[in-house]
Scaffold this active site. Structure first.
Site, short mmCIF file in Angstrom:
data_model
loop_
_atom_site.label_atom_id
_atom_site.label_comp_id
_atom_site.label_asym_id
_atom_site.label_seq_id
_atom_site.Cartn_x
_atom_site.Cartn_y
_atom_site.Cartn_z
N THR A 84 -0.64 5.64 2.54
CA THR A 84 -1.53 5.08 2.79
C THR A 84 -0.71 4.90 4.10
O THR A 84 -1.49 5.07 5.21
CB THR A 84 -1.65 3.49 1.72
OG1 THR A 84 -0.23 2.62 1.91
CG2 THR A 84 -2.19 3.55 0.93
N ASN B 193 1.21 -6.78 9.79
CA ASN B 193 1.03 -7.37 9.06
C ASN B 193 0.85 -8.95 9.45
O ASN B 193 0.04 -8.74 8.66
CB ASN B 193 2.24 -7.76 8.13
CG ASN B 193 2.90 -7.05 7.03
OD1 ASN B 193 3.14 -6.02 6.48
ND2 ASN B 193 4.41 -6.59 8.14
N THR C 208 -9.50 -11.44 8.76
CA THR C 208 -10.77 -10.84 7.77
C THR C 208 -11.95 -11.44 8.86
O THR C 208 -12.33 -12.57 10.15
CB THR C 208 -11.16 -11.43 6.72
OG1 THR C 208 -11.00 -13.21 7.45
CG2 THR C 208 -10.35 -10.95 5.85
N THR D 258 2.41 -0.14 -1.86
CA THR D 258 2.68 0.00 -3.51
C THR D 258 3.50 1.03 -3.26
O THR D 258 3.53 1.48 -2.45
CB THR D 258 0.82 0.19 -4.32
OG1 THR D 258 0.46 -0.70 -4.94
CG2 THR D 258 1.51 1.11 -5.58
N LYS E 168 5.32 7.58 -2.29
CA LYS E 168 4.59 7.03 -1.10
C LYS E 168 5.45 5.41 -0.90
O LYS E 168 6.05 5.25 -2.51
CB LYS E 168 3.26 7.11 -1.16
CG LYS E 168 2.35 6.88 -2.17
CD LYS E 168 2.05 4.29 -1.99
CE LYS E 168 1.77 4.77 -0.53
NZ LYS E 168 1.19 2.90 -1.18
N GLU F 64 8.32 -1.20 7.00
CA GLU F 64 6.75 -1.68 8.50
C GLU F 64 7.62 -1.61 9.74
O GLU F 64 8.42 -3.20 9.74
CB GLU F 64 6.46 -2.97 8.03
CG GLU F 64 5.88 -2.75 6.33
CD GLU F 64 5.39 -3.65 5.59
OE1 GLU F 64 5.93 -4.65 5.84
OE2 GLU F 64 4.13 -3.60 4.89
#
Lengths: 404, 404
Positions: free
Chosen positions: B153, B399, B404, B190, B179, B276
């Site tokens: 991802t 993050n 949205t 995930t 991954k 990250e």
């Protein structure tokens, strides 16, 4: 948004308490860094200290002297936490208390000493001890704000709050002064809170009521999940008002309890709002858990999730991160019964999302400086709420941009 | 620094396993997003799944079918996690497995389905189902890297590792593809890991050995303390090598165990390195605790402390933050016996700091991409080690910068 910043010129006085502050060179540029509270008569006292295994020497000393449950004075220095300093650090606390006892004419074991600032450095007694006399000489009923400023470290504003209560023609005060903004600075910081009342209180009642208020305020905030070696919350009651509360049935007790909760709540939320680079104050409510302990665990897991906190910073109603945090909290519950609300906007019902329209509403809500996230589990009566801040660039800047 | 980035052109083959990948429109720009592993003969299989209460439908389905402990195929899609999707999401998993069973001519309950990507969106079956035939048609022994790329991802590089072992003239392989880079993306990600061997293995031995390897690798990394709804680690053994291991005494078992640990360890550390915005991979070792459980709790508390992680990012040997984290871990120990090392450099001895000179050395050490922090409690034989990353601006950017 409720304002947690204290009005700059607000002078809080509490009958029977005097304050002073001085500069002894622990902070740069001659800023106030050493301060005193004197109760004009011996005050009953109770405190909640850090549960960190590496409790600093001033905390160890405080725990010991507060077994007698009364104090005459409090001395606080900022700029040096006297933590990680071992036996020598403990001796330094005793020397400060002894000097204060001598200067004020009170037993040294009735003088609480607190420290906040860098850890791993011995207290510079040569700077502190000669300043105790200055502190005594400048005591005044109107210097509470000086005290509040002196105990600050990286706080963006001093934290004070007062409630005045009338009972049957008489009145009493509950006044709090605090510092803290998460664990900050190269070598961390601390939460310190001093609450004073001019009531006289029955000691067991005082302890019980204070513990309850602390649990619902200072112990219900989470800036970064870290806990300092020096955290201290103190309540003193010196009876100067002429009013006395001996039991929960005493006239005025309910009002006192309410005032104490308000003062603690205000100071705690002021710390959150002043959290390291915080842009949001978020209330996390968990309801309908099987027990209060489970609700507490769930609420803290959500509040401590870096992913949840960055979504608050990004104003992103990312219920998926809240849901994932609930899921790994180690609490047994039925995920298919879970509802999640941002403010009053439902985002998840029965474990399933309600769609884009609700998320857009929640996004607008999150532009505010303060909002709530409510989780309803529908599995019992256990509830807990706490307050947390978001996680943004400023937190990283404050905590990482330092090199020894 | 040990390199966790896989060589781009390295093609890993494992006797008896075929791979394929296709693009069905879940990712943008026609990127590979749907992939298959086929074992040419039925493979014994065991898996470790997320313990998150909100386990996604593919995980629920996987738990169910793996009770039979054998698999013919694995299908993985990226771009949609099929999590928070309820009964409809579960039906989608079954439809993908049924279609694969039909196309491959195997029972649907021997097809594991995994999903990773956004949560709260139903799987687009119209895109996935027609692509199953394509996946079958393009199966090849040499397409393992395509599989590795398709399941990514926000991974910065695909994660593969292989160990080839010789035993008495014959050889076997342990090959892993994974991954994961912490929990990422608007709606999170995930950890997925698929380990294949051409050994035949006694099933209870296989389960026990895999669990141990997972606990010391995938379960001993902490990027941000968050845990996904979809985490899956799978081990398949299809016996294509003609070698069989029936007990810990079998010739070659020790080598298999070592190879399995190496593959899991490599993949786990590759995830940390790809965490990250991570700039550091840090090993946290806790030794001398009363029990392993206590050592584990202490290590995780240190690894999860935002203050400790930002100090890694800032290359600041801030032992005070490590010490404070140990102190609030909720473990009973004597702080006056604690030693802390950064690499081999002692910073704290008997709970007290060793001074600026040591800190300067440690600062130089921390400029490296990987280093260790060791805590020695001198209170027992409990030990635990884990790996974590630092916390920097990039984590916040990834993050938080989403709306949205």
């Amino acid at each position: 948004m409720y304002s947690f910043r204290s009005k700059k010129n607000k002078v809080l006085t509490v009958p029977g308490y005097l304050f002073s502050a001085t500069s002894c060179g622990l902070k740069a540029k001659g800023k106030l860094d050493f301060a005193m509270i004197l109760s004009e008569r011996p005050a009953k006292a109770t405190a909640c200290f850090t549960t960190n295994r590496f409790a600093a020497p001033p905390v160890e000393y405080g725990k010991k002297i507060l077994k007698k449950s009364y104090l005459n004075a409090v001395l606080v220095n900022a700029g040096n936490a006297n933590a990680g300093t071992g036996k020598l650090g403990y001796d330094s606390v005793i020397q400060v208390a002894k000097r204060a006892g001598l200067v004020l004419g009170v037993p040294p074991e009735t003088v609480l000493v607190s420290s906040t600032g860098k850890i791993g450095r011995q207290l510079p007694l040569k700077k502190l001890l000669p300043s105790v006399e200055n502190l005594k000489d400048s005591l005044s009923a109107k210097s509470s704000l000086n005290f509040a400023q002196a105990i600050c470290t990286t706080d963006r504003w001093p934290k004070v709050h007062q409630v005045k209560v009338k009972v049957g023609g008489k009145s009493f005060h509950v006044t709090g002064i605090a510092k803290g903004a998460g664990m900050i600075e190269p070598h961390m910081a601390t939460m310190l809170a001093y609450i004073m009342t001019d009531l006289d209180l029955n000691l067991p009642l005082m302890k019980k009521t204070f513990k309850e208020a602390v649990n619902q305020s200072f112990n219900a905030i989470s800036v970064d999940g870290d806990q300092s070696t020096n955290d201290t919350a103190l309540l003193m009651a010196n009876g100067s008002s002429g009013l006395s509360l001996s039991s929960t049935q005493s006239p005025g007790f309910a009002k006192f309890r309410e005032a104490l909760h308000e003062v603690c709540h205000h100071l705690a939320l002021s710390m959150i709002a002043d959290g390291e680079g915080a842009t949001k104050v978020v209330e996390i409510q968990v309801q309908g858990a099987k027990t209060e302990a489970q609700a507490r665990k769930l609420a803290y897991t959500v509040a401590r999730s870096q992913l949840v906190k960055t979504s608050f910073f990004g104003q992103d109603p990312n219920w998926g991160r809240v849901l994932a945090a609930l899921g790994y909290a180690g609490v047994n519950f039925n995920p298919q019964k879970v509802d999640i609300y941002y403010g009053k906007i439902p985002l998840v019902q029965g474990g399933l999302p309600l769609g884009d329209k609700h998320e857009k509403q929640a996004h607008r809500l999150m532009k505010q400086g303060t909002f709530s996230v409510k989780v309803e589990l529908h599995q019992g009566k256990g509830a807990f709420r706490l307050w947390t801040s978001d996680l943004g660039y400023e937190y990283i800047r404050i905590n990482a941009e330092y090199s020894t």
